[in-house]
Design a protein around this motif. Structure first.
Motif, PDB file in Angstrom:
ATOM      1  N   TYR A 129      44.207  36.510  42.425  1.00 32.68           N
ATOM      2  CA  TYR A 129      42.961  36.778  43.122  1.00 32.68           C
ATOM      3  C   TYR A 129      42.960  38.213  43.626  1.00 32.68           C
ATOM      4  O   TYR A 129      43.965  38.933  43.522  1.00 32.68           O
ATOM      5  CB  TYR A 129      42.768  35.811  44.295  1.00 32.68           C
ATOM      6  N   ALA A 130      41.835  38.622  44.171  1.00 32.69           N
ATOM      7  CA  ALA A 130      41.702  39.956  44.743  1.00 32.69           C
ATOM      8  C   ALA A 130      40.752  39.890  45.925  1.00 32.69           C
ATOM      9  O   ALA A 130      39.965  38.951  46.066  1.00 32.69           O
ATOM     10  CB  ALA A 130      41.197  40.954  43.705  1.00 32.69           C
ATOM     11  N   LEU A 131      40.859  40.887  46.804  1.00 34.52           N
ATOM     12  CA  LEU A 131      40.008  40.979  47.985  1.00 34.52           C
ATOM     13  C   LEU A 131      39.387  42.368  48.016  1.00 34.52           C
ATOM     14  O   LEU A 131      40.088  43.377  47.917  1.00 34.52           O
ATOM     15  CB  LEU A 131      40.808  40.711  49.259  1.00 34.52           C
ATOM     16  N   THR A 132      38.072  42.405  48.146  1.00 36.81           N
ATOM     17  CA  THR A 132      37.322  43.655  48.237  1.00 36.81           C
ATOM     18  C   THR A 132      36.657  43.726  49.599  1.00 36.81           C
ATOM     19  O   THR A 132      36.013  42.761  50.022  1.00 36.81           O
ATOM     20  CB  THR A 132      36.249  43.732  47.139  1.00 36.81           C
ATOM     21  N   LEU A 133      36.843  44.866  50.281  1.00 36.63           N
ATOM     22  CA  LEU A 133      36.236  45.011  51.602  1.00 36.63           C
ATOM     23  C   LEU A 133      35.578  46.382  51.724  1.00 36.63           C
ATOM     24  O   LEU A 133      35.959  47.350  51.058  1.00 36.63           O
ATOM     25  CB  LEU A 133      37.245  44.790  52.724  1.00 36.63           C
ATOM     26  N   ARG A 134      34.594  46.437  52.582  1.00 31.69           N
ATOM     27  CA  ARG A 134      33.868  47.676  52.894  1.00 31.69           C
ATOM     28  C   ARG A 134      34.121  47.998  54.351  1.00 31.69           C
ATOM     29  O   ARG A 134      33.685  47.281  55.250  1.00 31.69           O
ATOM     30  CB  ARG A 134      32.375  47.489  52.626  1.00 31.69           C
ATOM     31  N   GLN A 135      34.857  49.103  54.589  1.00 25.22           N
ATOM     32  CA  GLN A 135      35.304  49.449  55.939  1.00 25.22           C
ATOM     33  C   GLN A 135      34.637  50.740  56.385  1.00 25.22           C
ATOM     34  O   GLN A 135      34.709  51.771  55.691  1.00 25.22           O
ATOM     35  CB  GLN A 135      36.832  49.612  55.964  1.00 25.22           C
ATOM     36  N   PRO A 136      33.958  50.726  57.526  1.00 29.33           N
ATOM     37  CA  PRO A 136      33.326  51.958  58.014  1.00 29.33           C
ATOM     38  C   PRO A 136      34.367  52.943  58.549  1.00 29.33           C
ATOM     39  O   PRO A 136      35.355  52.553  59.182  1.00 29.33           O
ATOM     40  CB  PRO A 136      32.397  51.460  59.121  1.00 29.33           C
ATOM     41  N   THR A 137      34.159  54.206  58.280  1.00 31.62           N
ATOM     42  CA  THR A 137      35.021  55.291  58.767  1.00 31.62           C
ATOM     43  C   THR A 137      34.129  56.395  59.327  1.00 31.62           C
ATOM     44  O   THR A 137      32.909  56.408  59.084  1.00 31.62           O
ATOM     45  CB  THR A 137      35.893  55.842  57.633  1.00 31.62           C
ATOM     46  N   PRO A 138      34.683  57.334  60.086  1.00 32.19           N
ATOM     47  CA  PRO A 138      33.860  58.448  60.619  1.00 32.19           C
ATOM     48  C   PRO A 138      33.145  59.236  59.529  1.00 32.19           C
ATOM     49  O   PRO A 138      32.039  59.752  59.760  1.00 32.19           O
ATOM     50  CB  PRO A 138      34.891  59.304  61.362  1.00 32.19           C
TER      51      PRO A 138
ATOM     52  N   LEU B 272      45.968  39.869  45.351  1.00 31.98           N
ATOM     53  CA  LEU B 272      46.584  38.670  45.921  1.00 31.98           C
ATOM     54  C   LEU B 272      47.282  37.920  44.789  1.00 31.98           C
ATOM     55  O   LEU B 272      46.618  37.395  43.892  1.00 31.98           O
ATOM     56  CB  LEU B 272      45.522  37.782  46.583  1.00 31.98           C
ATOM     57  N   THR B 273      48.593  37.874  44.843  1.00 29.12           N
ATOM     58  CA  THR B 273      49.375  37.217  43.795  1.00 29.12           C
ATOM     59  C   THR B 273      49.638  35.771  44.176  1.00 29.12           C
ATOM     60  O   THR B 273      50.128  35.493  45.286  1.00 29.12           O
ATOM     61  CB  THR B 273      50.707  37.952  43.561  1.00 29.12           C
ATOM     62  N   HIS B 274      49.329  34.875  43.265  1.00 26.25           N
ATOM     63  CA  HIS B 274      49.520  33.448  43.525  1.00 26.25           C
ATOM     64  C   HIS B 274      50.937  33.043  43.179  1.00 26.25           C
ATOM     65  O   HIS B 274      51.467  33.369  42.100  1.00 26.25           O
ATOM     66  CB  HIS B 274      48.527  32.633  42.694  1.00 26.25           C
ATOM     67  N   THR B 275      51.589  32.324  44.103  1.00 26.04           N
ATOM     68  CA  THR B 275      52.949  31.828  43.898  1.00 26.04           C
ATOM     69  C   THR B 275      52.980  30.336  44.168  1.00 26.04           C
ATOM     70  O   THR B 275      51.975  29.730  44.571  1.00 26.04           O
ATOM     71  CB  THR B 275      53.936  32.549  44.827  1.00 26.04           C
ATOM     72  N   ASN B 276      54.133  29.728  43.957  1.00 28.70           N
ATOM     73  CA  ASN B 276      54.265  28.283  44.207  1.00 28.70           C
ATOM     74  C   ASN B 276      54.112  27.945  45.687  1.00 28.70           C
ATOM     75  O   ASN B 276      53.669  26.844  46.041  1.00 28.70           O
ATOM     76  CB  ASN B 276      55.611  27.791  43.701  1.00 28.70           C
TER      77      ASN B 276
END
Length: 376
Positions: free
Chosen positions: A217-226, A236-240
């Motif tokens: 899986y993967a995670l995408t985010l939009r983060q505000p900066t100055p 995100l790596t899937h494991t047992n």
């Protein structure tokens, strides 16, 4: 004095640090613009650089062909007439115009090859031009294999496998933590997730999505900066035992919900999961009145057609037969039975006539008797 064309190409290669695949003159226009503007274009890597002329060192505009969605022809193929086609990118639409339709077909082939990382099948090119496209595709894959698109859709995660495998009684029970998805999970690509966060920041800042690697899986985010919003992507790596967030110092989590919780805590809950808004009704309408129920009317029972009742005769009338007058006996017409009253007028006239005849006959007999005595 302008520099030699070879010197210019060397300078451009130094500035962009990308290999040159195709170049030439073209006209370009955005949807908001009225007229086409003439440029000298170069396809370097997966980017189309536009210069004012072929002697300019630095580019004026650039188009990221990695965001290419489609290429649509606006005019039919006609010799000695310009050809116009539209590039649909993630953030805009751009029209390109070529004076020669054959030249336009070559440009379209290179743009689709570097943008889609695949050679289109419906191109009308010569064998030598098709060889150039194959070499371009090979160089582009070697240059940056991570950007090469594999299948059209990302691999399906384990929780989206066929129902037959899920319903197999012999397979061990699966962990519920891997099947419970947060509300901000969407089956989209990286480019689509970034576009969703840019287009609708009010919906949230974090999107979970499938990765291009199988079962990850993967995670995408939009983060505000100055300096402005920044888009970031995490693997995100899937494991047992759960999932591993691939940071400088890897972090493990038992489920995707725990992964989301970790990011929310690290950003001090200033970011929110991306959740599309649901539409709400704004008007209240009165319910329609119930329809009147008409009861079935009682059918009229037809009246029985009964024959008129006959008067029953008394026992005395049945036993005693009517008395007939003897012959020669005088009958008084006034002693007629009461039934005469029920006769019609014709019968009454007959009775009256009969009565007159009786009186007249009796008067004649008396007169005859008087005459006989006088002769004696």
């Amino acid at each position: 004095m302008s520099a030699h064309i070879r010197v210019v190409h060397k300078r451009r290669e130094t500035i962009t640090a990308l290999p040159l695949y195709h170049a030439g003159h073209l006209l370009k226009k955005q949807n908001k613009e009225k007229d086409f503007k003439e440029y000298y274009g170069e396809i370097r890597g997966a980017t189309l650089f536009l210069y004012k002329d072929d002697t300019q060192d630095t580019y004026t505009e650039m188009l990221d062909l990695e965001q290419l969605k489609s290429v649509e022809l606006d005019t039919f193929y006609k010799k000695k007439e310009p050809t116009i086609f539209t590039l649909s990118l993630s953030s805009e639409k751009v029209q390109l115009k070529l004076d020669n339709p054959d030249t336009a077909e070559v440009w379209r082939g290179f743009i689709l090859t570097v943008g889609k990382k695949d050679i289109p099948k419906n191109l009308q090119l010569l064998p030598g031009q098709m060889m150039q496209l194959k070499e371009t595709l090979s160089q582009e894959r070697k240059r940056n294999p991570k950007l090469c698109r594999g299948p059209t859709l990302p691999p399906r995660p384990m929780f989206l496998k066929s129902l037959d495998s899920n319903n197999d009684s012999t397979s061990p029970p699966k962990d519920k933590s891997t099947t419970e998805l947060p509300s901000c999970f969407f089956d989209v690509t990286r480019q689509e997730a970034e576009q969703m966060l840019k287009a609708n920041p009010e919906y949230g800042s974090i999107i979970l999505r499938p990765s291009t690697l199988t079962n990850n899986y993967a995670l995408t985010l939009r983060q505000p900066t100055p300096s402005g919003p920044v888009i970031k992507n995490y693997r995100l790596t899937h494991t047992n035992s759960g999932f591993v967030i691939e940071l400088d110092t890897p972090v493990t989590a038992s489920s995707l919900n725990d992964v989301l919780k970790y990011f929310l805590e690290k950003t001090e809950h200033r970011l929110h999961p991306y959740v599309t808004s649901q539409a709400y009704d704004t008007r209240i309408e009165a319910s329609p009145a119930p329809k009147c129920i008409t009861l079935p009317t009682a059918k009229e029972v037809p009246k029985a057609q009964v024959a008129p009742t006959l008067r029953l005769q008394t026992t005395e009338e049945l036993q005693s037969p009517p008395v007939k007058p003897e012959e020669g006996e005088y009958v008084n017409p006034d002693d007629v039975s009461p039934k005469i009253s029920h006769l019609d007028d014709e019968l009454r006239r007959a009775v009256q006539k009969r009565r007159q005849n009786i009186y007249s006959n009796s008067g004649r007999e008396e007169e005859n008797q008087t005459n006989e005595h006088s002769f004696c």
